[in-house]
Design an enzyme around this catalytic site. Structure first.
Site, PDB file in Angstrom:
ATOM      1  N   ASP A   1     -17.505  92.717  12.940  1.00  0.00           N
ATOM      2  CA  ASP A   1     -17.501  94.120  13.393  1.00  0.00           C
ATOM      3  C   ASP A   1     -18.053  95.057  12.318  1.00  0.00           C
ATOM      4  OD1 ASP A   1     -16.482  93.864  15.976  1.00  0.00           O
ATOM      5  OD2 ASP A   1     -14.401  93.971  15.305  1.00  0.00           O
TER       6      ASP A   1
ATOM      7  N   ALA B   1      -7.496 104.755  11.448  1.00  0.00           N
ATOM      8  CA  ALA B   1      -7.188 103.693  10.479  1.00  0.00           C
ATOM      9  C   ALA B   1      -6.720 102.446  11.215  1.00  0.00           C
ATOM     10  CB  ALA B   1      -6.126 104.181   9.494  1.00  0.00           C
TER      11      ALA B   1
ATOM     12  N   LYS C   1      -6.931  90.187  17.739  1.00  0.00           N
ATOM     13  CA  LYS C   1      -7.739  90.080  16.511  1.00  0.00           C
ATOM     14  C   LYS C   1      -6.925  89.760  15.244  1.00  0.00           C
ATOM     15  CE  LYS C   1     -11.715  92.904  17.759  1.00  0.00           C
ATOM     16  NZ  LYS C   1     -12.588  94.017  17.393  1.00  0.00           N
TER      17      LYS C   1
HETATM   18  P1  NAP Z   1      -6.751 100.563  17.270  1.00  0.00           P
HETATM   19  O1  NAP Z   1      -6.576  99.498  16.251  1.00  0.00           O
HETATM   20  O2  NAP Z   1      -5.776 100.686  18.389  1.00  0.00           O
HETATM   21  O3  NAP Z   1      -6.786 101.976  16.462  1.00  0.00           O
HETATM   22  C1  NAP Z   1      -6.877 103.187  17.146  1.00  0.00           C
HETATM   23  C2  NAP Z   1      -7.015 104.326  16.134  1.00  0.00           C
HETATM   24  O4  NAP Z   1      -7.207 105.533  16.875  1.00  0.00           O
HETATM   25  C3  NAP Z   1      -5.790 104.545  15.261  1.00  0.00           C
HETATM   26  O5  NAP Z   1      -6.180 105.029  14.019  1.00  0.00           O
HETATM   27  C4  NAP Z   1      -5.032 105.631  16.047  1.00  0.00           C
HETATM   28  O6  NAP Z   1      -4.187 106.421  15.230  1.00  0.00           O
HETATM   29  C5  NAP Z   1      -6.180 106.470  16.541  1.00  0.00           C
HETATM   30  N1  NAP Z   1      -5.850 107.234  17.750  1.00  0.00           N
HETATM   31  C6  NAP Z   1      -5.771 106.758  19.018  1.00  0.00           C
HETATM   32  N2  NAP Z   1      -5.485 107.791  19.865  1.00  0.00           N
HETATM   33  C7  NAP Z   1      -5.384 108.910  19.101  1.00  0.00           C
HETATM   34  C8  NAP Z   1      -5.105 110.270  19.379  1.00  0.00           C
HETATM   35  N3  NAP Z   1      -4.861 110.696  20.619  1.00  0.00           N
HETATM   36  N4  NAP Z   1      -5.085 111.164  18.356  1.00  0.00           N
HETATM   37  C9  NAP Z   1      -5.361 110.755  17.085  1.00  0.00           C
HETATM   38  N5  NAP Z   1      -5.620 109.472  16.754  1.00  0.00           N
HETATM   39  C10 NAP Z   1      -5.642 108.559  17.749  1.00  0.00           C
HETATM   40  O7  NAP Z   1      -8.178 100.467  17.977  1.00  0.00           O
HETATM   41  P2  NAP Z   1      -9.543  99.902  17.340  1.00  0.00           P
HETATM   42  O8  NAP Z   1      -9.686  98.474  17.679  1.00  0.00           O
HETATM   43  O9  NAP Z   1      -9.597 100.327  15.921  1.00  0.00           O
HETATM   44  O10 NAP Z   1     -10.651 100.689  18.218  1.00  0.00           O
HETATM   45  C11 NAP Z   1     -10.867 102.066  18.008  1.00  0.00           C
HETATM   46  C12 NAP Z   1     -12.114 102.533  18.749  1.00  0.00           C
HETATM   47  O11 NAP Z   1     -13.263 101.846  18.254  1.00  0.00           O
HETATM   48  C13 NAP Z   1     -12.090 102.306  20.252  1.00  0.00           C
HETATM   49  O12 NAP Z   1     -12.636 103.444  20.878  1.00  0.00           O
HETATM   50  C14 NAP Z   1     -13.002 101.121  20.460  1.00  0.00           C
HETATM   51  O13 NAP Z   1     -13.662 101.168  21.698  1.00  0.00           O
HETATM   52  C15 NAP Z   1     -14.014 101.318  19.338  1.00  0.00           C
HETATM   53  N6  NAP Z   1     -14.628 100.043  18.926  1.00  0.00           N
HETATM   54  C16 NAP Z   1     -15.973  99.886  19.105  1.00  0.00           C
HETATM   55  C17 NAP Z   1     -16.574  98.696  18.750  1.00  0.00           C
HETATM   56  C18 NAP Z   1     -18.047  98.538  18.953  1.00  0.00           C
HETATM   57  O14 NAP Z   1     -18.536  97.396  18.904  1.00  0.00           O
HETATM   58  N7  NAP Z   1     -18.785  99.606  19.109  1.00  0.00           N
HETATM   59  C19 NAP Z   1     -15.825  97.641  18.200  1.00  0.00           C
HETATM   60  C20 NAP Z   1     -14.444  97.834  18.015  1.00  0.00           C
HETATM   61  C21 NAP Z   1     -13.859  99.042  18.396  1.00  0.00           C
HETATM   62  P3  NAP Z   1      -2.669 105.948  14.881  1.00  0.00           P
HETATM   63  O15 NAP Z   1      -2.783 104.950  13.782  1.00  0.00           O
HETATM   64  O16 NAP Z   1      -1.989 107.198  14.471  1.00  0.00           O
HETATM   65  O17 NAP Z   1      -2.120 105.358  16.153  1.00  0.00           O
END
Ligand code: NAP
Length: 290
Positions: free
Chosen positions: A112, A137, A76
């Site tokens: 999104d 974040a 992305k």
């Molecule tokens: P990302 O960029 O990898 O970000 C992940 C986030 O989660 C970061 O803030 C990370 O913190 C935090 N995190 C992960 N594991 C953690 C843990 N064990 N403890 C505390 N914080 C944790 O991923 P993303 O693309 O933003 O996606 C995040 C979620 O949104 C996923 O579950 C995804 O399935 C969902 N999502 C849904 C849609 C939809 O259409 N419904 C679309 C996009 C994403 P750090 O910064 O400290 O690593």
């Protein structure tokens, strides 16, 4: 083959989604049913693209006559420098999830955040003036915070494991004058009582780790709106526990459907058949989980 069939084939709308992995994406099911319902000849295909091959894949899509494609994890951000033009949504979010190819030019959008806000507004009502707490974040948080600011929420508190990422996000996004601040997980208890809408954008609780939850049930204030971007499972432990505390809950499926609906509208110029897309994804998810 009749002339009409030949004409249809040459005009077929080629669409797809690039990601790594891509096997479990629900986007092909959702878009193919939409194309079929609209009587638009075309096809939406999953495209497994490794990070090393993203640039070649993008050039390939253009050469093959694709009308556009979605981009998912991990491309992305990386894709941004490969496009001719970026929409304001993509620039502000710092990420692209939708590419439109028209007359040989590729333009990147981010649907999104607006997809999420449309689904949240539909299920939870007016957002203006609300106090929001966001956990996480990452890429998804960026998009939804950008869209929430456009809705003129009163303030947003971002809580992230890596605090620096939350600070950076605020510096990049806070252009609307809404009160924004960061906090730590330890400070969550202090901020939750003033929260109207609590949103989990982390992957905590996502399949297969369905027993995990980012906050203890007793910390969730009664009667607020609690939302989780995760859509597999459709009701996370966080949402289940929030429901038992009298909260209105909003899962991630609506966001997924609406980000796809906006992309479909950019590609086809037609309204997306949202309820049909919703039922197709629901059926596919149920099938996958049994
Ligand atoms: P990302 O960029 O990898 O970000 C992940 C986030 O989660 C970061 O803030 C990370 O913190 C935090 N995190 C992960 N594991 C953690 C843990 N064990 N403890 C505390 N914080 C944790 O991923 P993303 O693309 O933003 O996606 C995040 C979620 O949104 C996923 O579950 C995804 O399935 C969902 N999502 C849904 C849609 C939809 O259409 N419904 C679309 C996009 C994403 P750090 O910064 O400290 O690593």
């Amino acid at each position: 083959m009749t002339d009409r069939n030949q004409e249809n084939k040459s005009n077929a709308l080629l669409l797809g989604v690039m990601g790594d992995p891509i096997g479990h994406s629900m986007s092909p099911v959702m878009h193919n049913i939409a194309l079929e319902a609209a009587g638009l000849p075309g096809m939406y295909v999953p495209l497994h693209v490794k990070p090393d091959h993203l640039a070649e894949a993008v050039i390939g899509a253009k050469a093959l006559g694709f009308a556009g494609f979605n981009v998912t994890i991990p491309h992305k951000v990386e894709i941004m420098k490969l496009l001719d033009e970026l929409d304001e949504s993509a620039i502000s979010c710092g990420a692209v999830n939708t590419v439109v190819i028209r007359e040989g030019r590729m333009k990147g959008y981010n649907t999104d955040g607006i997809g999420y806000v449309r689904s949240l507004r539909e299920e939870a009502g007016e957002l203006t003036g609300k106090q929001v707490t966001v956990l996480g974040a990452g890429g998804a948080a960026r998009g939804i915070i950008y869209a929430l600011l456009k809705e003129k929420v009163a303030g947003i508190t971002i809580i992230n494991r890596t605090v620096d990422k939350a600070v950076q996000l605020i510096e990049e996004l806070n252009t609307s004058g809404a009160a924004m601040q960061t906090a730590t997980y330890e400070e969550l208890e202090q901020y939750l009582p003033q929260t109207d809408i609590f949103i989990n954008t982390t992957s905590i609780g996502m399949h297969p780790n369905v027993d995990e939850t980012p906050v203890a049930a007793e910390q969730i204030p009664e009667g607020i709106i609690v939302s989780d971007l995760i859509y597999n499972p459709m009701e996370t432990r966080l949402l289940r526990e929030a429901r038992t505390r009298g909260c209105r809950t909003v899962g991630g499926l609506g966001m997924f459907i609406y980000q796809g609906a906006y992309a479909y509208e950019y590609w086809t110029g037609q309204d997306a058949p949202v309820s049909l897309m919703h039922s197709a994804v629901l059926e596919a998810l149920n099938h996958e989980n049994h």
